[in-house]
Design a protein around this motif. Structure first.
Motif, mmCIF file in Angstrom:
data_model
loop_
_atom_site.group_PDB
_atom_site.id
_atom_site.type_symbol
_atom_site.label_atom_id
_atom_site.label_comp_id
_atom_site.label_asym_id
_atom_site.label_seq_id
_atom_site.Cartn_x
_atom_site.Cartn_y
_atom_site.Cartn_z
ATOM 1 N N SER A 145 -2.316 -3.925 4.254
ATOM 2 C CA SER A 145 -1.259 -2.780 4.758
ATOM 3 C C SER A 145 -0.138 -3.660 5.368
ATOM 4 O O SER A 145 -0.156 -4.784 5.396
ATOM 5 C CB SER A 145 -1.960 -1.943 5.831
ATOM 6 N N HIS A 146 0.808 -2.697 5.698
ATOM 7 C CA HIS A 146 1.910 -3.514 6.240
ATOM 8 C C HIS A 146 1.902 -3.436 7.732
ATOM 9 O O HIS A 146 2.649 -3.893 8.451
ATOM 10 C CB HIS A 146 3.231 -2.760 5.980
ATOM 11 N N VAL A 147 0.418 -3.312 8.328
ATOM 12 C CA VAL A 147 0.268 -3.323 9.668
ATOM 13 C C VAL A 147 -0.356 -4.593 9.991
ATOM 14 O O VAL A 147 -1.391 -5.155 9.166
ATOM 15 C CB VAL A 147 -0.666 -2.196 10.190
ATOM 16 N N GLY A 160 2.523 6.269 2.162
ATOM 17 C CA GLY A 160 2.574 6.752 0.870
ATOM 18 C C GLY A 160 2.781 6.222 -0.576
ATOM 19 O O GLY A 160 2.843 6.452 -1.549
ATOM 20 N N HIS A 161 3.666 5.090 -0.052
ATOM 21 C CA HIS A 161 4.227 4.372 -1.310
ATOM 22 C C HIS A 161 3.014 3.831 -1.897
ATOM 23 O O HIS A 161 2.026 3.724 -1.485
ATOM 24 C CB HIS A 161 5.151 3.125 -0.666
ATOM 25 N N ASN A 162 3.392 3.022 -3.253
ATOM 26 C CA ASN A 162 2.286 2.423 -4.082
ATOM 27 C C ASN A 162 2.035 1.134 -3.344
ATOM 28 O O ASN A 162 2.368 0.172 -3.907
ATOM 29 C CB ASN A 162 2.980 2.224 -5.576
ATOM 30 N N HIS A 163 0.998 0.966 -2.338
ATOM 31 C CA HIS A 163 0.996 -0.248 -1.553
ATOM 32 C C HIS A 163 0.090 -1.255 -2.759
ATOM 33 O O HIS A 163 0.317 -2.484 -2.589
ATOM 34 C CB HIS A 163 0.294 -0.161 -0.419
ATOM 35 N N ALA A 164 -0.767 -0.563 -3.501
ATOM 36 C CA ALA A 164 -1.389 -1.679 -4.398
ATOM 37 C C ALA A 164 -0.609 -2.406 -4.893
ATOM 38 O O ALA A 164 -0.925 -3.755 -5.264
ATOM 39 C CB ALA A 164 -2.257 -0.791 -5.236
ATOM 40 N N ARG A 165 0.508 -2.160 -5.315
ATOM 41 C CA ARG A 165 1.616 -2.788 -6.066
ATOM 42 C C ARG A 165 1.993 -3.965 -5.183
ATOM 43 O O ARG A 165 2.159 -5.082 -5.479
ATOM 44 C CB ARG A 165 2.653 -1.841 -6.684
ATOM 45 N N CYS A 166 2.419 -3.567 -3.807
ATOM 46 C CA CYS A 166 2.923 -4.617 -2.859
ATOM 47 C C CYS A 166 1.925 -5.652 -2.914
ATOM 48 O O CYS A 166 2.156 -6.742 -2.771
ATOM 49 C CB CYS A 166 3.056 -3.930 -1.351
ATOM 50 N N SER A 167 0.564 -5.358 -2.719
ATOM 51 C CA SER A 167 -0.388 -6.482 -2.492
ATOM 52 C C SER A 167 -0.600 -7.184 -3.756
ATOM 53 O O SER A 167 -0.783 -8.271 -3.728
ATOM 54 C CB SER A 167 -1.572 -5.657 -1.883
HETATM 55 ZN ZN ZN Z 1 3.085 -1.619 0.652
#
Ligand code: ZN
Ligand code: ZN
Ligand code: ZN
Length: 158
Positions: free
Chosen positions: A50-52, A11-18
């Motif tokens: 994703s991180h998968v 549920g973290h802000n993944h849009a930001r990671c990417s």
């Molecule tokens: Zn992420």
């Protein structure tokens, strides 16, 4: 001090990671004078969905979702480029690819892979990397690449 393994919270802000990863990749490619072409960029953004880790055929299927006609070879070539530039890693045990979160550092890839949620996180342990490099060199072995893959449960699934 070695950093603890970073398993992003569900549920973290993944849009930001990417978006961070893509921005970093663009800057790196520009600094190296290599081209992050459309296909390379698209493949990288799919890897960062994703991180998968994701397989090449899943990447291809997503690219062609809207009726596109990208050939498998184009995806493999893009992945090859991204690996050469250290932007993605290939996990042999899963035959899948994962985006590198610290692509600007020279590093060996040591991954913790959760068998429940599928998340893969890099261990980023410099002393371990040095010890491993030394042990390999002592055997007179010239290393091309190394990815250490450790399977188990992440802190969110354990
Ligand atoms: Zn992420
Ligand atoms: Zn990495
Ligand atoms: Zn997990």
């Amino acid at each position: 001090m070695p950093k603890p393994a970073a398993f992003p919270k569900p549920g973290h802000n993944h849009a930001r990671c990417s978006s961070d990863a893509l921005r970093k990749a663009e800057a790196l490619c520009a600094a190296r004078g290599v081209r992050l072409t459309d296909i390379r960029r698209e493949v990288l953004s799919l890897v960062w969905q994703s991180h998968v880790p994701i397989g090449a055929y899943d990447i291809l299927a997503k690219l062609n979702e809207g009726g596109g006609k990208t050939a498998p070879m184009a995806v493999y070539r893009a992945l090859e480029f991204l690996m050469e530039q250290g932007l993605v890693h290939r996990l042999a045990s899963l035959n899948a690819y994962i985006g590198c979160a610290h692509m600007d550092d020279e590093h060996a890839a040591q991954f913790l892979i959760c068998k429940k949620c599928g998340t893969a996180a890099e261990l980023e342990n410099a002393p371990l990397t040095r010890a491993l490099n030394q042990a390999v060199a002592e055997r007179g072995f010239t290393m091309d690449s190394q990815v250490v893959e450790i399977s188990g449960l992440c802190p969110h699934c354990a």
